[in-house]
Design an enzyme around this catalytic site. Structure first.
Site, PDB file in Angstrom:
ATOM      1  N   SER A 115      -8.485 -30.149  -9.068  1.00  0.00           N
ATOM      2  CA  SER A 115      -8.771 -30.480 -10.405  1.00  0.00           C
ATOM      3  C   SER A 115     -10.220 -29.832  -9.630  1.00  0.00           C
ATOM      4  CB  SER A 115      -9.789 -31.356 -10.999  1.00  0.00           C
ATOM      5  OG  SER A 115     -10.188 -31.014 -12.454  1.00  0.00           O
ATOM      6  N   TYR A 157     -11.414 -39.958 -12.724  1.00  0.00           N
ATOM      7  CA  TYR A 157     -10.155 -38.199 -12.680  1.00  0.00           C
ATOM      8  C   TYR A 157     -11.647 -37.801 -11.207  1.00  0.00           C
ATOM      9  CZ  TYR A 157      -7.825 -34.787 -13.655  1.00  0.00           C
ATOM     10  OH  TYR A 157      -7.133 -33.513 -13.417  1.00  0.00           O
TER      11      TYR A 157
END
Length: 255
Positions: free
Chosen positions: A139, A152
């Site tokens: 990401s 995350y």
């Protein structure tokens, strides 16, 4: 194109599903592992969207036994997997100060440890066969963080480092390892985060999704098929020299 066996984790939704569909259309045997892989309605959905011959089975990438059982089953039925796409992922919309520790563990174990366990199970056979492609979905959050997704961000940063180590180990044996790092993609994960933000901000899910799109310089959300197209190329014979790289699909947005 050579027919190869491809494992996609988290392949019943979002980026994983789009990737499974594209790799199947390219002629590969596709094996999907997901926590909800024993849900017959989801199995039927996968066969409808991908093909009647797609393999779907339960897989909890956090658990060593589940990873071993799934990979052994795939190998026994279809031969040695030569493509691995780690698309399984979760997030929690929490601040560092107030983060639930069980939620932290779930995110780290799914996104980072799960990626490691899958590679650990598949890499030796790939190196022995002299060909392999590993693509890990990371990401833009791995390099540009925000305060309310700390687990995350940390897990995806770890995936970048792990992928570089795997790339070096696999390089002499014809195995590549890359990461693909999207910004916000229009998936169920995004919709869940938008719902959380809407509750916090007193808005609606649609308002929050629209705001995310407006924050992107292209004034839109990246689509799963866009990510899948890059993943499919990285898994092909056309990309032997692409390894140890992080390819960002950011549409101009850092997050």
């Amino acid at each position: 194109m050579t027919n190869r066996t491809a494992i996609i984790t988290g392949g019943l939704a979002g980026i994983g599903l789009a990737t499974a569909r594209l790799l199947h259309s390219a002629g590969h045997t596709v094996a999907i592992g997901a926590r909800r892989g024993d849900d017959t309605s989801l199995q039927d959905m996968a066969r409808d969207k991908i093909g009647a011959d797609v393999f779907v089975a339960p897989l909890d990438v956090r658990q060593r036994g589940s990873v071993s059982a799934f990979c052994t089953s795939v190998k026994n039925q279809f031969g040695t997997p030569q493509i691995l796409v780690n698309a399984a992922g979760v997030t929690r919309h929490q601040t560092v100060s107030d983060h639930d520790l069980d939620a932290w563990d779930d995110v780290i174990e799914t996104n980072l440890t799960g990626t490691f366990l899958m590679i650990h199970a598949c890499l030796p056979d790939m190196m022995a066969s002299g060909w392999g492609r590993i693509v890990n979905i990371a990401s833009t959050a791995a390099t540009s963080a925000v305060a309310d997704h700390p687990a995350y961000c940390a897990s995806k940063s770890g995936v970048l480092g792990l992928s570089r180590a795997v790339a070096l180990e696999g390089a002499p044996h014809g195995v590549t390892c890359t990461t693909v790092s999207p910004t916000w993609v229009e998936t169920e994960m995004l919709r869940e985060s938008a719902t959380t933000m809407a509750t916090q901000n007193g808005t609606t899910q649609a308002d929050e999704i629209a705001a995310l799109a407006r924050a992107n310089p292209q004034n839109r959300l990246v689509q799963p098929d866009e990510v899948a197209a890059i993943v499919a190329f990285l898994c092909s014979d056309a990309a032997p020299g692409l390894t140890m790289e992080d390819i960002q699909i950011n549409a101009g947005a850092h997050w």
